[in-house]
Scaffold this active site. Structure first.
Site, mmCIF file in Angstrom:
data_model
loop_
_atom_site.group_PDB
_atom_site.id
_atom_site.type_symbol
_atom_site.label_atom_id
_atom_site.label_comp_id
_atom_site.label_asym_id
_atom_site.label_seq_id
_atom_site.Cartn_x
_atom_site.Cartn_y
_atom_site.Cartn_z
ATOM 1 N N GLU A 143 0.858 -1.193 0.000
ATOM 2 C CA GLU A 143 0.000 0.000 0.000
ATOM 3 C C GLU A 143 0.895 1.245 0.000
ATOM 4 O OE1 GLU A 143 -2.431 0.658 3.562
ATOM 5 O OE2 GLU A 143 -3.860 1.814 2.381
ATOM 6 N N LYS A 147 -9.787 1.611 -2.548
ATOM 7 C CA LYS A 147 -10.043 1.180 -1.158
ATOM 8 C C LYS A 147 -11.496 1.497 -0.807
ATOM 9 C CE LYS A 147 -7.606 1.630 3.311
ATOM 10 N NZ LYS A 147 -6.381 2.192 3.888
ATOM 11 N N CYS A 202 -5.723 -2.857 2.675
ATOM 12 C CA CYS A 202 -5.510 -2.613 4.096
ATOM 13 C C CYS A 202 -6.787 -2.729 4.959
ATOM 14 C CB CYS A 202 -4.820 -1.260 4.282
ATOM 15 S SG CYS A 202 -3.909 -1.175 5.836
HETATM 16 N N1 LIG Z 1 -4.034 1.551 7.472
HETATM 17 C C1 LIG Z 1 -5.183 0.905 7.309
HETATM 18 O O1 LIG Z 1 -5.886 1.097 6.343
HETATM 19 C C2 LIG Z 1 -5.671 -0.092 8.297
HETATM 20 C C3 LIG Z 1 -5.017 -0.269 9.610
HETATM 21 O O2 LIG Z 1 -3.905 0.154 9.872
HETATM 22 C C4 LIG Z 1 -5.807 -1.021 10.588
HETATM 23 O O3 LIG Z 1 -6.906 -1.487 10.245
HETATM 24 O O4 LIG Z 1 -5.384 -1.160 11.728
#
Ligand SMILES: NC(=O)CC(=O)C(=O)O
Length: 297
Positions: free
Chosen positions: A63, A133, A174
């Site tokens: 990401e 996302k 994520c």
């Molecule tokens: N950074 C993200 O999108 C998610 C994350 O860090 C978490 O769910 O904890």
């Protein structure tokens, strides 16, 4: 059940033919990300070349691999997809190395809106998928971490599936991994692999990163990869690292620490078939009950 049988049909048709693959070598590329966009891109391309030299079929980037992860950076680093400089480099790289390339994510700028977006490139250098996302990372754990992606980003509104040699692969980014419904849909659509470029942090990483990836794998009896940036103690947002591949039994097939590196694992279609035959939860679900109860809650 239909999609489940389809997998078996494709498996027995493809895997018994010597020209078709029933296992894919996957490279999880955990990159050190700086505030220099060009250097980040060059570094990613170098690692994809290494993945190819080590016979990977699919290379996966993290990401936000071309930009520090933070709402104040997204506009400055944002670019159009597929006409921006990052996409052009990814397209050429996939073609030159004759590899499937999952381009982690980058800030996408479209008509003044920003998205956190993953692109996927085939060995001809064509973009075969684009995932925005869906679930934005808005959390507040007092004294630990507050993050509000929605201050800068808009959310995606579509699930994203692409194919590698007739096998379906689902995408999430994520925070999307925290929502089991999305992974369930991918399995129902016949996916054998779900890929989450992701950047958990020093609070939620040790708590949930591995647990969630393995949970999505065991629930859906498929492979799951989570690919993180390397940990950079100098950045505003310190990523947890620990990129990993989980198999259909929920075991960790491959996992790294927090430094910049590549790890390799295998997506083995026979293991999916075997797991689903031995523990047939997919045909034993009582959706007749869940659907009724769920809609009454
Ligand atoms: N950074 C993200 O999108 C998610 C994350 O860090 C978490 O769910 O904890």
């Amino acid at each position: 059940m239909k999609k489940f049988n389809n997998l078996f049909r494709i498996l027995s048709r493809n895997c018994n033919m010597s020209s078709s693959k029933c296992a894919f070598k996957v490279a999880l590329i955990q990159l050190h990300v700086t505030d220099d966009k060009n250097k980040n891109i060059e570094n990613a391309l170098k690692f994809v070349r290494t993945a190819k030299e080590n016979s990977a079929d699919i290379a996966i980037l993290p990401e936000c691999f071309n930009c520090p992860y933070g709402t104040k950076y997204f506009l400055k680093y944002g670019e159009e997809i597929p006409n921006g400089e990052t996409c052009k480099s990814l397209a050429q790289c996939a073609k030159k190395n004759n590899i499937y390339l999952v381009g982690g994510s980058i800030p996408e700028l479209q008509e003044k809106q920003l998205y956190n977006t993953c692109t996927v490139w085939n060995p001809l250098g064509q973009m075969i998928a684009k995932h925005r996302k869906i679930h934005l990372f808005d959390i507040d754990i007092p004294g630990k971490i507050t993050f509000k992606e929605s201050d800068a980003l808009s959310s995606g509104n579509q699930i994203t599936i692409f194919e590698i040699e007739k096998f379906k692969v689902g995408l999430g980014i994520c925070y999307d991994v925290r929502f089991p419904e999305l992974a369930n849909i991918y399995r129902k659509e016949g996916c054998i692999f779900i890929i989450y470029p992701g950047a958990f942090n020093m609070t939620t990483g040790p708590l949930h990163w591995k647990l969630l990836l393995r949970a999505r794998a065991v629930d859906n009896q498929l492979y799951v990869a989570g690919v993180s940036p390397a940990r950079n103690e100098n950045s505003d947002y310190v990523a947890w690292g620990h990129s990993l591949l989980a198999n259909p039994l929920g075991e960790t097939e491959a996992e790294t620490e927090h430094q910049e590196t590549i790890i390799y694992g295998t997506v083995d279609l026979k293991k999916i078939e075997e797991t689903r035959q031995n523990i047939p939860i997919l045909s034993q679900r009582r959706t007749d009950l869940y659907d009724i109860l769920y809609h009454h809650l």
